[in-house]
Design a protein around this motif. Structure first.
Motif, short mmCIF file in Angstrom:
data_model
loop_
_atom_site.label_atom_id
_atom_site.label_comp_id
_atom_site.label_asym_id
_atom_site.label_seq_id
_atom_site.Cartn_x
_atom_site.Cartn_y
_atom_site.Cartn_z
N VAL A 310 0.76 -1.22 -0.05
CA VAL A 310 0.12 -0.10 -0.08
C VAL A 310 1.01 1.22 -0.21
O VAL A 310 1.54 1.67 0.96
N GLU A 311 1.11 1.78 -1.18
CA GLU A 311 1.99 2.95 -1.05
C GLU A 311 1.24 3.90 -2.12
O GLU A 311 0.40 3.83 -2.96
N ASN A 312 1.99 5.48 -1.86
CA ASN A 312 1.31 6.18 -2.94
C ASN A 312 2.64 6.86 -3.62
O ASN A 312 2.39 7.83 -4.55
N GLU A 313 3.68 6.28 -3.58
CA GLU A 313 4.85 6.56 -4.43
C GLU A 313 5.45 5.32 -4.85
O GLU A 313 5.96 4.38 -3.75
N PHE A 314 5.82 4.75 -6.07
CA PHE A 314 6.14 3.32 -6.38
C PHE A 314 6.87 3.60 -7.75
O PHE A 314 6.79 4.77 -8.52
N GLU A 315 7.74 2.57 -8.19
CA GLU A 315 8.27 2.48 -9.38
C GLU A 315 7.60 1.64 -10.58
O GLU A 315 7.10 0.63 -9.98
N ALA A 316 7.66 1.97 -11.64
CA ALA A 316 6.75 1.17 -12.75
C ALA A 316 7.69 1.23 -13.96
O ALA A 316 8.35 2.01 -14.47
N VAL A 317 7.35 0.25 -14.89
CA VAL A 317 7.63 0.26 -16.18
C VAL A 317 6.65 0.53 -16.98
O VAL A 317 5.64 0.15 -16.87
N VAL A 318 6.77 1.77 -17.90
CA VAL A 318 5.49 2.10 -18.65
C VAL A 318 5.93 2.06 -20.28
O VAL A 318 6.91 2.59 -20.74
N CYS A 319 5.01 1.36 -20.99
CA CYS A 319 4.93 1.52 -22.49
C CYS A 319 4.05 2.78 -22.96
O CYS A 319 2.89 2.75 -22.70
N TRP A 320 4.70 3.78 -23.49
CA TRP A 320 3.93 4.72 -23.84
C TRP A 320 3.20 4.57 -25.25
O TRP A 320 3.82 4.24 -26.17
N LEU A 321 1.95 4.97 -25.14
CA LEU A 321 0.77 4.78 -26.04
C LEU A 321 0.36 5.67 -26.78
O LEU A 321 -0.48 5.66 -27.57
N ASP A 322 0.95 7.04 -26.58
CA ASP A 322 0.23 8.11 -27.21
C ASP A 322 1.11 8.98 -27.92
O ASP A 322 2.23 9.04 -27.81
N LYS A 323 0.43 9.67 -29.08
CA LYS A 323 1.40 10.38 -29.73
C LYS A 323 1.83 11.76 -29.12
O LYS A 323 2.96 12.13 -29.29
N LYS A 324 1.17 12.47 -28.27
CA LYS A 324 1.49 13.14 -27.11
C LYS A 324 2.80 12.78 -26.39
O LYS A 324 2.68 11.69 -25.91
#
Length: 413
Positions: A310-324
């Protein structure tokens, strides 16, 4: 019957759509009217007079160009198991589609053209499978009919891929010599590969063990809806409806409500309108508790001694799906199953090269299809497991606050 979710991947024209069409066709999962429409639309006909790829290439542009653009989902079943197939596009510019399709799959089928062997796109898809912690890998060496069903070529490609699998630490890799166009070794054994002693592809898919041990160890239940009729007949009724994500819940179990971290007990369980003593993974249920606690949509009910983070700060891998483009400081909504929270990209640590898995420093904004490691901060605590421990509670999406578009696929570390 259990359900196997798997994805097909490979380079352009490796025969992914044809393979899925063959599985549907030979396992008698096509209706007569579908078959009639298929025969009319077919241009690239096989010996049955049909082009099986049309069964999965649903967009008109896909059929006209003969390529797969979006992830297409197909469903079929045999007496042993139900299947959900994701047909992922092979083009480099659709890497995001490949990643999102793989994130919910339990097995990946990587197709290799027997004439080409292991190529760059094979490695890219294998790297994505490694990045997404895929437990089962099938290497289907396709178009064996175009190399005279050569055992030598099959063994050579198998040896090539074994080097890739070893480097990426891929486990449970199985190899099949097939022809999706002719149906060799897919549903029925082929007499043209007498040297091959293994099972057919469908037989393997029907019997492969899906390692769900971790899914069973730690019970997870997320509230989707609070049922409070407030009628004379059901004046005191208060139930929490949702699906059991993993594990077993029994009447009398000690549970903790998260993120509030309040302990209580299960007083009653209902499913299908009837009261039961227990419910298990993938069952819809209404859970009642002994105490009056303020519980909302998206909250978790977990076993007291088997809690997630239960955290409000964490690390993640993100695949970016947007042109922006993605930049540090950008604000989004993060949706984690039924829970939606405001989130900010606190830091972009590095970019992951999907061709090599190497970490590269950030020198500019993150663009469409790129994969990065980030630090996220949410407005209130998020309840999660790491993606490696449990995909179902370790993934999320980022949503643009203004357009409501899904802009990022998130794998929580």
């Amino acid at each position: 019957m259990d359900i196997l979710r798997f994805i097909t991947a490979g380079s352009v024209d490796d025969g992914k759509s044809t393979l899925i069409g063959r599985l549907l066709y030979d396992s008698k999962n096509i209706l007569i009217d579908q078959l009639e429409a298929l025969e009319k639309q077919s241009k690239n006909k096989n010996e049955n007079g049909v082009d099986l790829a049309i069964l999965t290439d649903g967009l008109r542009a896909e059929r006209e160009q003969g390529i797969t653009i979006d992830v297409a989902y197909r469903y079929f079943s045999t007496p042993k198991r139900k299947f959900i197939i994701a047909d992922a596009p092979g083009h480099i510019q659709y890497t995001r589609n490949m990643i999102t399709g793989t994130s919910n799959s339990q097995l990946i089928v990587i197709l290799i053209d027997a004439r080409q062997g292991v190529i760059e796109q094979t490695r890219r898809h294998s790297i994505i499978a490694s990045l997404l912690k895929m437990k089962n890998v099938v290497v289907a060496i396709n178009k064996m009919d175009l190399v005279d069903y050569s055992e030598e070529i099959f063994n050579d490609i198998k040896a090539q891929y074994e080097l890739v699998a070893k480097k990426l630490k891929l486990e449970n890799v199985n190899y099949f010599p097939i022809s999706a166009f002719n149906g060799d070794n897919i549903v029925s054994k082929s007499d043209k590969t007498s040297w091959y002693q293994g099972s057919t592809l469908l037989d393997f898919l029907e019997n492969v063990e899906i390692n769900e041990n971790k899914e069973s160890e730690n019970p997870r239940f997320q509230v989707q809806y609070v049922i409070r009729p407030q009628t004379d007949e059901l004046h005191d009724y208060r139930g929490y409806a949702g699906e059991v994500i993993s594990g077993i819940y029994k009447k009398g179990d000690e549970i903790t409500v998260l993120p509030q971290n309040i302990q209580t007990k299960i007083s009653k369980i209902e499913t299908g309108g009837k009261e039961v003593d227990f419910v298990f993974t993938n069952q819809p249920a209404v859970i009642h508790i002994e105490d009056n606690i303020d519980i909302s949509r998206g909250d978790f009910l977990v076993k007291t001694n088997q809690q997630p983070k239960v955290e409000n700060e964490f690390e993640a891998v993100v695949c970016w799906l947007d042109k922006k483009e993605l930049n540090e400081g950008n604000k989004y909504f993060i949706q984690h199953k039924s829970k939606t929270l405001k989130a900010i990209i606190k830091e972009i640590e590095y970019k992951i090269d999907v061709n090599t898995l190497e970490k590269t420093p950030i020198t500019e904004s993150i663009k469409l299809n790129e994969v990065v490691k980030v630090k996220l901060k949410t407005a209130s605590p998020l309840v999660f497991d790491s993606f490696e421990e449990r995909k179902s509670t370790g993934n999320a999406i980022l949503i643009d606050e203004t357009s409501n578009s899904t802009v990022g696929a998130v794998m929580i570390l």
